[in-house]
Write a protein that holds these residues in place. Structure first.
Motif, PDB file in Angstrom:
ATOM      1  N   LEU A   1       0.816  -1.223   0.000  1.00 56.35           N
ATOM      2  CA  LEU A   1       0.000   0.000   0.000  1.00 56.35           C
ATOM      3  C   LEU A   1       0.849   1.272   0.000  1.00 56.35           C
ATOM      4  N   SER A   2       2.046   1.135   0.501  1.00 56.54           N
ATOM      5  CA  SER A   2       2.881   2.298   0.755  1.00 56.54           C
ATOM      6  C   SER A   2       2.977   3.260  -0.439  1.00 56.54           C
ATOM      7  N   GLY A   3       2.710   4.507  -0.170  1.00 55.39           N
ATOM      8  CA  GLY A   3       2.893   5.541  -1.185  1.00 55.39           C
ATOM      9  C   GLY A   3       1.702   5.740  -2.113  1.00 55.39           C
ATOM     10  N   ARG A   4       0.695   4.863  -2.041  1.00 55.39           N
ATOM     11  CA  ARG A   4      -0.451   5.064  -2.927  1.00 55.39           C
ATOM     12  C   ARG A   4      -1.333   6.180  -2.362  1.00 55.39           C
ATOM     13  N   ILE A   5      -2.146   6.750  -3.256  1.00 54.50           N
ATOM     14  CA  ILE A   5      -2.842   7.983  -2.866  1.00 54.50           C
ATOM     15  C   ILE A   5      -4.359   7.806  -2.814  1.00 54.50           C
ATOM     16  N   VAL A   6      -4.938   8.183  -1.671  1.00 56.91           N
ATOM     17  CA  VAL A   6      -6.394   8.181  -1.493  1.00 56.91           C
ATOM     18  C   VAL A   6      -6.871   9.632  -1.594  1.00 56.91           C
ATOM     19  N   GLY A   7      -7.925   9.857  -2.359  1.00 54.38           N
ATOM     20  CA  GLY A   7      -8.525  11.186  -2.414  1.00 54.38           C
ATOM     21  C   GLY A   7      -9.806  11.193  -1.600  1.00 54.38           C
TER      22      GLY A   7
ATOM     23  N   THR B   1     -16.358  16.619 -11.998  1.00 45.41           N
ATOM     24  CA  THR B   1     -15.491  16.781 -10.817  1.00 45.41           C
ATOM     25  C   THR B   1     -14.931  15.426 -10.413  1.00 45.41           C
ATOM     26  N   ILE B   2     -15.793  14.409 -10.350  1.00 48.65           N
ATOM     27  CA  ILE B   2     -15.331  13.072  -9.940  1.00 48.65           C
ATOM     28  C   ILE B   2     -14.310  12.546 -10.954  1.00 48.65           C
ATOM     29  N   ASN B   3     -14.608  12.708 -12.222  1.00 42.04           N
ATOM     30  CA  ASN B   3     -13.684  12.218 -13.246  1.00 42.04           C
ATOM     31  C   ASN B   3     -12.333  12.926 -13.183  1.00 42.04           C
ATOM     32  N   THR B   4     -12.363  14.233 -12.935  1.00 40.79           N
ATOM     33  CA  THR B   4     -11.115  14.992 -12.869  1.00 40.79           C
ATOM     34  C   THR B   4     -10.276  14.548 -11.676  1.00 40.79           C
ATOM     35  N   VAL B   5     -10.912  14.503 -10.497  1.00 40.57           N
ATOM     36  CA  VAL B   5     -10.177  14.137  -9.284  1.00 40.57           C
ATOM     37  C   VAL B   5      -9.615  12.725  -9.408  1.00 40.57           C
ATOM     38  N   SER B   6     -10.365  11.869 -10.106  1.00 42.44           N
ATOM     39  CA  SER B   6      -9.927  10.466 -10.256  1.00 42.44           C
ATOM     40  C   SER B   6      -8.614  10.342 -11.011  1.00 42.44           C
ATOM     41  N   GLN B   7      -8.253  11.349 -11.785  1.00 41.80           N
ATOM     42  CA  GLN B   7      -6.987  11.288 -12.536  1.00 41.80           C
ATOM     43  C   GLN B   7      -5.782  11.426 -11.605  1.00 41.80           C
ATOM     44  N   TYR B   8      -6.005  11.939 -10.398  1.00 45.91           N
ATOM     45  CA  TYR B   8      -4.882  12.259  -9.511  1.00 45.91           C
ATOM     46  C   TYR B   8      -4.663  11.244  -8.391  1.00 45.91           C
ATOM     47  N   VAL B   9      -5.644  10.352  -8.184  1.00 45.46           N
ATOM     48  CA  VAL B   9      -5.560   9.485  -6.997  1.00 45.46           C
ATOM     49  C   VAL B   9      -5.715   8.020  -7.398  1.00 45.46           C
ATOM     50  N   ASP B  10      -5.327   7.131  -6.473  1.00 45.81           N
ATOM     51  CA  ASP B  10      -5.459   5.693  -6.747  1.00 45.81           C
ATOM     52  C   ASP B  10      -6.800   5.154  -6.277  1.00 45.81           C
TER      53      ASP B  10
ATOM     54  N   ARG C   1     -12.709   0.841   8.328  1.00 44.22           N
ATOM     55  CA  ARG C   1     -12.320   1.581   7.102  1.00 44.22           C
ATOM     56  C   ARG C   1     -10.885   1.243   6.685  1.00 44.22           C
ATOM     57  N   MET C   2     -10.007   0.964   7.642  1.00 44.94           N
ATOM     58  CA  MET C   2      -8.669   0.466   7.266  1.00 44.94           C
ATOM     59  C   MET C   2      -8.834  -0.827   6.471  1.00 44.94           C
ATOM     60  N   ALA C   3      -9.693  -1.717   6.980  1.00 45.89           N
ATOM     61  CA  ALA C   3      -9.893  -3.014   6.315  1.00 45.89           C
ATOM     62  C   ALA C   3     -10.550  -2.831   4.949  1.00 45.89           C
ATOM     63  N   ILE C   4     -11.472  -1.892   4.848  1.00 44.16           N
ATOM     64  CA  ILE C   4     -12.143  -1.649   3.552  1.00 44.16           C
ATOM     65  C   ILE C   4     -11.117  -1.124   2.538  1.00 44.16           C
ATOM     66  N   LEU C   5     -10.275  -0.182   2.965  1.00 46.17           N
ATOM     67  CA  LEU C   5      -9.270   0.367   2.044  1.00 46.17           C
ATOM     68  C   LEU C   5      -8.340  -0.741   1.563  1.00 46.17           C
ATOM     69  N   GLN C   6      -7.906  -1.570   2.511  1.00 41.08           N
ATOM     70  CA  GLN C   6      -6.998  -2.658   2.129  1.00 41.08           C
ATOM     71  C   GLN C   6      -7.706  -3.597   1.148  1.00 41.08           C
ATOM     72  N   HIS C   7      -8.976  -3.893   1.436  1.00 45.36           N
ATOM     73  CA  HIS C   7      -9.745  -4.810   0.581  1.00 45.36           C
ATOM     74  C   HIS C   7      -9.866  -4.252  -0.841  1.00 45.36           C
ATOM     75  N   VAL C   8     -10.213  -2.988  -0.955  1.00 48.22           N
ATOM     76  CA  VAL C   8     -10.411  -2.410  -2.285  1.00 48.22           C
ATOM     77  C   VAL C   8      -9.076  -2.356  -3.040  1.00 48.22           C
ATOM     78  N   PHE C   9      -8.005  -1.994  -2.340  1.00 46.50           N
ATOM     79  CA  PHE C   9      -6.697  -1.948  -3.004  1.00 46.50           C
ATOM     80  C   PHE C   9      -6.230  -3.332  -3.452  1.00 46.50           C
ATOM     81  N   SER C  10      -6.704  -4.376  -2.757  1.00 45.23           N
ATOM     82  CA  SER C  10      -6.212  -5.717  -3.115  1.00 45.23           C
ATOM     83  C   SER C  10      -7.020  -6.353  -4.239  1.00 45.23           C
ATOM     84  N   GLN C  11      -8.085  -5.678  -4.714  1.00 46.35           N
ATOM     85  CA  GLN C  11      -8.918  -6.275  -5.773  1.00 46.35           C
ATOM     86  C   GLN C  11      -8.238  -6.223  -7.127  1.00 46.35           C
TER      87      GLN C  11
END
Ligand code: NCD
Length: 312
Positions: free
Chosen positions: A47-53, A98-107, A302-312
């Motif tokens: 997960l290290s270094g990835r970006i959540v918006g 707005t959602i589409n634009t912000v999505s270009q900057y985050v993981d 929410r930590m577990a949810i973030l990890q789950h979504v990143f691992s998909q």
């Protein structure tokens, strides 16, 4: 994966998210659990270094801060719009752009909007080059991560998520927390809901559970069921979502879950509220009230949810 509704999560996925939340909860209280260390180290490396918006277009205390804290604890970076006033929405840009634009900057993007995200997604082509979107509450529609932390809290206390009698007093029309809770617990036909709505209306068809649901017409009727309840779930009338005209037309009778109600409740039952609590929950002075426990569990789930979504 997009997490827009509680129906985007299967029971199997929920179970593994809750298991991971347990690891984070224990890690926080014990500081370390030896046998999980390797697994956690590996996970943090990924997960290290990835970006959540976080794009919150409505006010929030718990949801945003727990998502941001959860991200930092996982070694993720966070970029945030602050509030809707800081975005180009005030210049008239559409929510979709707005959602589409912000999505270009985050993981991964966590969004709180004032309109149902499933409608926004259904009506527009999204170009999201990343891991997806998590719904952090979309208008009066759904609040899936709140329901997940609520069910996690119920599981801690009752050791089960079936054969539960759940009493709900709140705004059945506009409360997204109630919609998602009913969505998650209501898909188990072994549960029973007894509900009272201070604004008088019944739950809309689209949120009706598979489990049985009984609508009380009066506060007195609801109170007669309190001794049977395993869980009491309170939520404020969502006044900001009603027009002045609607508020005046309704005879709003908020049920105040006070000492007299607590006296009717079994010792093993729990009282919940997604917060912020207002006049429906006048006291926290009872060990069955798990208000801050919910807020804290929000961090681990929410930590577990973030990890789950990143691992998909
Ligand atoms: C809820 C929400 O925003 O829907 N709050 C929260 O996220 N904890 C409930 C509410 O505002 O009443």
């Amino acid at each position: 994966m997009n997490l827009l509704s509680v129906h985007d999560v299967s029971d199997k996925q929920l179970k593994s998210i809750f298991e991971l939340a347990d690891v984070f909860r224990l890690q926080c209280s014990l500081n370390q659990i030896a046998e999980k260390q390797h697994f956690l180290r590996h996970m943090f490396q990924q997960l290290s270094g990835r970006i959540v918006g976080t794009l919150f277009l409505e006010p929030s205390t718990r949801t945003r801060m727990s998502f941001e804290s959860a991200s930092h604890r996982l070694g993720l970076h966070v970029v945030s719009s602050g509030s809707s006033e800081n975005t180009s929405l005030v210049k008239g840009e559409s929510l979709e752009d707005t959602i589409n634009t912000v999505s270009q900057y985050v993981d991964l993007l966590v969004v709180r909007s004032n309109e149902p995200l499933t409608d926004v997604f259904g009506n527009y082509n999204f170009c999201i080059p990343n891991k997806g979107i998590i719904n952090a509450g979309d208008g009066p529609h759904e609040h899936p991560t709140q329901a997940m932390l609520d069910v996690y809290t119920i599981l801690q206390h009752h050791k089960r998520t079936d054969k539960l009698h759940i009493g709900i007093s709140g705004d059945l029309i506009k409360s997204r927390s109630i919609h998602s809770l009913i969505g998650l617990l209501g898909r188990n036909s072994g549960n029973t809901f007894t509900v009272f709505n201070p604004t008088g209306e019944e739950l809309a068809k689209e949120y009706e559970p598979t489990a049985s649901i009984f609508h009380c017409e009066t506060e007195e009727q609801f109170k007669r069921f309190i001794p049977k309840m395993d869980v009491v779930y309170l939520n404020r009338v969502q006044r900001e979502r009603w027009s002045e005209q609607e508020k005046n037309a309704k005879n709003i009778r908020v049920l105040s879950f006070d000492k007299s109600c607590l006296n009717l409740l079994r010792q093993d039952a729990i009282v919940m509220n997604p917060g912020p609590r207002l006049d429906e929950m006048p006291t926290l002075d009872d060990k069955r009230i798990v208000y801050f426990e919910q807020a804290r569990n929000g961090l681990f789930v929410r930590m577990a949810i973030l990890q789950h979504v990143f691992s998909q």
